[in-house]
Design a protein around this motif. Structure first.
Motif, mmCIF file in Angstrom:
data_model
loop_
_atom_site.group_PDB
_atom_site.id
_atom_site.type_symbol
_atom_site.label_atom_id
_atom_site.label_comp_id
_atom_site.label_asym_id
_atom_site.label_seq_id
_atom_site.Cartn_x
_atom_site.Cartn_y
_atom_site.Cartn_z
ATOM 1 N N LEU A 15 0.838 -1.190 0.000
ATOM 2 C CA LEU A 15 0.000 0.000 0.000
ATOM 3 C C LEU A 15 0.875 1.242 0.000
ATOM 4 O O LEU A 15 1.976 1.236 0.569
ATOM 5 C CB LEU A 15 -0.893 0.030 1.250
ATOM 6 N N GLY A 16 0.377 2.290 -0.603
ATOM 7 C CA GLY A 16 1.137 3.528 -0.597
ATOM 8 C C GLY A 16 0.337 4.674 -1.155
ATOM 9 O O GLY A 16 -0.833 4.525 -1.538
ATOM 10 N N TYR A 17 0.968 5.827 -1.183
ATOM 11 C CA TYR A 17 0.360 7.046 -1.702
ATOM 12 C C TYR A 17 1.304 7.603 -2.767
ATOM 13 O O TYR A 17 2.449 7.958 -2.463
ATOM 14 C CB TYR A 17 0.153 8.054 -0.573
ATOM 15 N N ASP A 18 0.826 7.624 -4.010
ATOM 16 C CA ASP A 18 1.664 8.006 -5.147
ATOM 17 C C ASP A 18 2.884 7.075 -5.199
ATOM 18 O O ASP A 18 2.738 5.884 -5.308
ATOM 19 C CB ASP A 18 2.069 9.477 -5.049
ATOM 20 N N GLU A 19 4.077 7.638 -5.078
ATOM 21 C CA GLU A 19 5.279 6.818 -5.176
ATOM 22 C C GLU A 19 5.780 6.337 -3.813
ATOM 23 O O GLU A 19 6.746 5.573 -3.737
ATOM 24 C CB GLU A 19 6.403 7.615 -5.862
ATOM 25 N N ARG A 20 5.130 6.782 -2.739
ATOM 26 C CA ARG A 20 5.604 6.447 -1.393
ATOM 27 C C ARG A 20 4.957 5.160 -0.907
ATOM 28 O O ARG A 20 3.740 5.092 -0.736
ATOM 29 C CB ARG A 20 5.301 7.590 -0.425
ATOM 30 N N VAL A 22 4.025 2.504 1.860
ATOM 31 C CA VAL A 22 3.814 2.533 3.305
ATOM 32 C C VAL A 22 3.763 1.118 3.882
ATOM 33 O O VAL A 22 4.338 0.845 4.934
ATOM 34 C CB VAL A 22 2.517 3.290 3.652
ATOM 35 N N THR A 48 -3.202 3.198 7.536
ATOM 36 C CA THR A 48 -3.218 2.844 6.120
ATOM 37 C C THR A 48 -3.703 1.411 5.936
ATOM 38 O O THR A 48 -4.521 1.122 5.043
ATOM 39 C CB THR A 48 -1.808 3.002 5.520
ATOM 40 N N LYS A 51 -7.454 1.230 6.491
ATOM 41 C CA LYS A 51 -8.189 1.745 5.326
ATOM 42 C C LYS A 51 -8.300 0.690 4.233
ATOM 43 O O LYS A 51 -9.338 0.559 3.588
ATOM 44 C CB LYS A 51 -7.493 2.991 4.778
ATOM 45 N N SER A 52 -7.230 -0.058 4.030
ATOM 46 C CA SER A 52 -7.279 -1.086 2.983
ATOM 47 C C SER A 52 -8.235 -2.206 3.370
ATOM 48 O O SER A 52 -8.902 -2.786 2.513
ATOM 49 C CB SER A 52 -5.880 -1.641 2.721
ATOM 50 N N LEU A 57 -8.780 2.137 0.460
ATOM 51 C CA LEU A 57 -7.494 2.343 -0.211
ATOM 52 C C LEU A 57 -7.185 1.093 -1.030
ATOM 53 O O LEU A 57 -7.117 -0.008 -0.488
ATOM 54 C CB LEU A 57 -6.384 2.595 0.817
ATOM 55 N N GLN A 60 -1.580 -1.403 -4.092
ATOM 56 C CA GLN A 60 -0.713 -1.272 -5.259
ATOM 57 C C GLN A 60 -0.396 -2.649 -5.815
ATOM 58 O O GLN A 60 -0.204 -2.814 -7.017
ATOM 59 C CB GLN A 60 0.560 -0.519 -4.869
#
Length: 278
Positions: A15-20, A22, A48, A51-52, A57, A60
């Motif tokens: 899981l992540g946000y954009d390229e980051r 987490v 995070t 949320k998944s 969320l 990825q």
């Protein structure tokens, strides 16, 4: 070890946000009918991950399974009838009453052109009863105390009538009295109605007191998991929180009790005296 299909499971979850990134390649099975608490330092990925689990969320890569099926492949209403989430710091529209808020928990059960049913009303009344809010049913949510307001949001999730409850830091901004009040409520719901509860808590001692199963998250991975007796050790606190401590017995609940000390304290320099937690 779980022998039945867990209500929630992650497999090689990233899981992540954009390229980051987490959460990285995380495998986790949530025990059914128990209280599971996610603990770890700020930014480690606890919220995070929650949320998944609620399908808020998208992974990825990897997957989250709800009752053994990929949660991304299940209809939204189907997911909402199976699990409910209480996010951190929810805000109700101005003037909304407690009863109106709790009614919103029944939306996943509504059908096209179907009017409000007797079952809907019974579920709302039961949720108000479980949270001791009947006397405040017609009070505006924004007029309540912090503890009452949190109970109202929990009542909404209960009206949703799901087997799984996900709560992100349900005690945030509450004083100690209201923290215990909310956690006692959740423990009671777990015991009486066998709800599977997964929540994020910052207070390690409250996590030990209320959890059957603790998951310690560090740098986006499961660092350790199991019952509090097994998981919460001085070594784990040092590794996960970068904090020295002593673990003793809680004199009231006989659970692990973390006594932290600062890096520059006299106790830290002297080494203190360790009390056995076994």
């Amino acid at each position: 070890m779980l022998t039945e299909t867990p209500p929630l499971e992650s497999r090689s979850l990233c899981l992540g946000y954009d390229e980051r990134l987490v959460i990285e390649n995380l495998d986790l099975r949530i025990p059914p009918g128990l209280v599971t608490v996610l603990v770890g330092g700020n930014g480690c990925g606890k919220s995070t991950l929650l949320k998944s689990f609620a399908r808020l969320l998208k992974p990825q890569s990897g997957s989250v399974l709800l009752d053994g099926r990929d949660i991304q492949q299940r209809p939204t209403k189907d997911v909402a009838q199976r699990l409910a989430i209480l996010p951190q710091g929810p805000v109700a529209p101005e003037g909304l009453t407690v009863h109106q808020l709790v009614r919103q928990g029944r939306y996943p059960h509504q059908r096209w052109l179907q009017s409000w049913t007797q079952d809907d009303e019974e579920q709302v009344n039961q949720a108000l009863q479980d949270t001791d809010l009947h006397a405040l049913a017609h009070a505006p949510v924004d007029s309540l105390s912090g503890g009452q307001r949190q109970r109202a949001w929990i009542a909404m999730t209960l009206a949703q009538d799901t087997d799984v409850l996900l709560l992100d830091e349900p005690t945030t901004y509450l004083d100690l009295t209201h923290q215990i009040d909310v956690l006692d409520l959740l423990a009671n719901l777990n015991q009486r109605r066998r709800k599977t509860i997964v929540m994020v808590l910052h207070d390690l001692n409250l996590a030990c007191r209320y959890a059957h199963h603790i998951v310690a998250v560090r740098q986006g991975r499961v660092h350790a998991e199991g019952d509090p007796e097994t998981v919460v050790t001085e070594q784990l606190v040092q590794e996960v929180f970068d904090l020295g401590c002593r673990i003793i017995r809680d004199p009231l609940f006989d659970t692990p009790l973390c006594i932290p000390y600062g890096k520059d304290s006299k106790l830290a320099r002297s080494g203190g005296s360790s009390a056995d937690c076994a």
